[in-house]
Design a protein around this motif. Structure first.
Motif, PDB file in Angstrom:
ATOM      1  N   ILE A  58       0.883  -1.167   0.000  1.00 45.48           N
ATOM      2  CA  ILE A  58       0.000   0.000   0.000  1.00 45.48           C
ATOM      3  C   ILE A  58       0.917   1.213   0.000  1.00 45.48           C
ATOM      4  CG2 ILE A  58      -1.706   1.299   1.324  1.00 45.48           C
ATOM      5  CD1 ILE A  58      -2.608  -1.367   2.528  1.00 45.48           C
ATOM      6  N   THR A  59       0.763   2.081  -0.977  1.00 46.23           N
ATOM      7  CA  THR A  59       1.698   3.190  -1.112  1.00 46.23           C
ATOM      8  C   THR A  59       1.000   4.542  -0.964  1.00 46.23           C
ATOM      9  OG1 THR A  59       1.442   3.237  -3.523  1.00 46.23           O
ATOM     10  CG2 THR A  59       3.194   1.854  -2.630  1.00 46.23           C
ATOM     11  N   GLY A  60       1.785   5.527  -0.573  1.00 45.73           N
ATOM     12  CA  GLY A  60       1.241   6.879  -0.419  1.00 45.73           C
ATOM     13  C   GLY A  60       2.248   7.778   0.267  1.00 45.73           C
ATOM     14  N   GLY A  61       1.883   9.029   0.424  1.00 44.59           N
ATOM     15  CA  GLY A  61       2.750   9.993   1.081  1.00 44.59           C
ATOM     16  C   GLY A  61       2.884   9.727   2.571  1.00 44.59           C
ATOM     17  N   THR A  62       3.921  10.269   3.155  1.00 39.48           N
ATOM     18  CA  THR A  62       4.217  10.025   4.573  1.00 39.48           C
ATOM     19  C   THR A  62       3.060  10.427   5.483  1.00 39.48           C
ATOM     20  OG1 THR A  62       6.558  10.412   4.128  1.00 39.48           O
ATOM     21  CG2 THR A  62       5.863  10.528   6.421  1.00 39.48           C
ATOM     22  N   ILE A  63       2.584  11.645   5.342  1.00 41.24           N
ATOM     23  CA  ILE A  63       1.523  12.144   6.220  1.00 41.24           C
ATOM     24  C   ILE A  63       0.169  11.552   5.838  1.00 41.24           C
ATOM     25  CG2 ILE A  63       0.350  14.209   7.077  1.00 41.24           C
ATOM     26  CD1 ILE A  63       3.230  13.866   8.062  1.00 41.24           C
TER      27      ILE A  63
END
Length: 341
Positions: A58-63
């Motif tokens: 599952i990928t995405g930005g840190t925040i």
């Protein structure tokens, strides 16, 4: 009709198989792009080879991923990769399991800077330092000190990340007799740097574009990005200022409520093995977080690749992770209002 029924049956079987695969897989939350590939190619594939269990990412930005985890009623992933200081926000939100380090064979070789908390530990390390194009800056500027960024000859040539100004804020404070905890001491120093800024990059791809095109031939730059660009033929030199470079550690934690904790420990155990750590260094020019990884002499000689205790102690500017987590929003607000605007 028979053909339609067969098609429906095949579709249902495929969907059921996909659902089963997702249910049986170990789920890892991480950034996308090259970082997802780094994990999959060096850790995930070896994990699947040893266990037979697939890995789903599952990928995405840190925040963004942190906020999703806070809102979820049950964890979406079994393991989360994030930065060391954002990892403390996971800890403070009661999202991580406390780690049983007896289940990690190579934990005794983990370097001190990678022992972030009882809940999350390092996966690899890097620095934010000065990267520059020698072909596009005056030849007399060598960046032996962070102070060299303030040279008037660099007017309109500098960029830095807009999403995390902690590096340059801490550096300005250190050069002004303060530190991250007393960062206000560097406010005037940092304001004096404003004329040299040309742009503020929003992500790794933006950073790479700005320095590759020469729009900003000097950057406060992630070392791994610099070495990637060098590999692509961009003539970048990575500096190691006499004051040191700002250390960053990416980390792993097991999500509280995971139903696959044994597999999660296996995954982290593989990630910390000297063989996998050596592969990560070779692939990304990161610093290994264990002291028994075999690193080539060529990689060990690169600025920002730490392989000795002396380097960890003397070349790393360390920002306390708890402080960094607490101050991130405040620093971004001040930086936006006083430097970017």
């Amino acid at each position: 009709m028979i053909r339609k029924l067969l098609s429906v049956g095949i579709l249902a079987s495929t969907l059921a198989g996909s659902a089963a695969w997702a249910q049986d897989a170990l789920v890892v939350s991480t950034w996308g792009g090259s970082f997802r590939d780094l994990i999959d190619e060096n850790i995930g594939k070896e994990f699947t080879r040893q266990t037979g269990v697939p890995v789903k990412y599952i990928t995405g930005g840190t925040i963004d991923r942190l906020n999703k985890a806070k809102l979820a009623t049950k964890p979406e992933s079994d393991i989360t990769f994030t930065t060391s200081h954002i990892g403390w926000l996971y800890v403070n939100s009661n999202l991580y399991e406390k780690l049983d380090t007896s289940k990690l064979k190579n934990y005794s070789h983990l370097v001190d800077r990678a022992k972030i908390s009882p809940y999350h530990i390092g996966s690899w390390a890097y620095v934010y330092t000065i990267g520059y194009r020698p072909d596009l800056v005056p030849s007399n500027i060598k960046f032996d000190s962070w102070n060299d960024l303030w040279n008037p000859a660099l007017k309109g040539k500098l960029s830095a990340p807009d999403f995390d100004p902690s590096h340059i804020i801490t550096v300005a404070a250190l050069l002004s007799g303060g530190d991250a905890a007393h960062w206000q001491k560097g406010e005037d120093k940092l304001k004096a740097l404003k004329p040299n800024f040309k742009a503020f990059y929003t992500n790794d791809a933006n950073s790479q574009q700005l320095i590759a095109t020469g729009e900003t031939p000097v950057q406060v730059l992630l070392s791994m990005n610099a070495y990637y660009m060098i590999g692509q033929g961009v003539p970048i030199k990575v500096a190691m200022p006499k004051e040191g470079a700002v250390l960053g550690v990416d980390t792993m934690g097991i999500m509280k409520g995971s139903t696959k904790t044994d597999l999660a420990y296996k995954f982290i155990d593989i990630a910390l093995s000297p063989e996998v750590q050596a592969k990560i260094v070779a692939a990304k020019k990161a610093s290994p977080v264990v002291d028994n990884a075999k690193v080539s002499p060529e990689d060990a000689a690169l600025p920002g690749v730490f392989t000795t205790k002396e380097q960890w102690d003397k070349q790393a500017i360390v920002i306390d992770d708890k402080l960094r987590a607490e101050k991130t929003a405040e620093w971004r607000k001040w930086f936006t209002e006083n430097i970017m605007n």
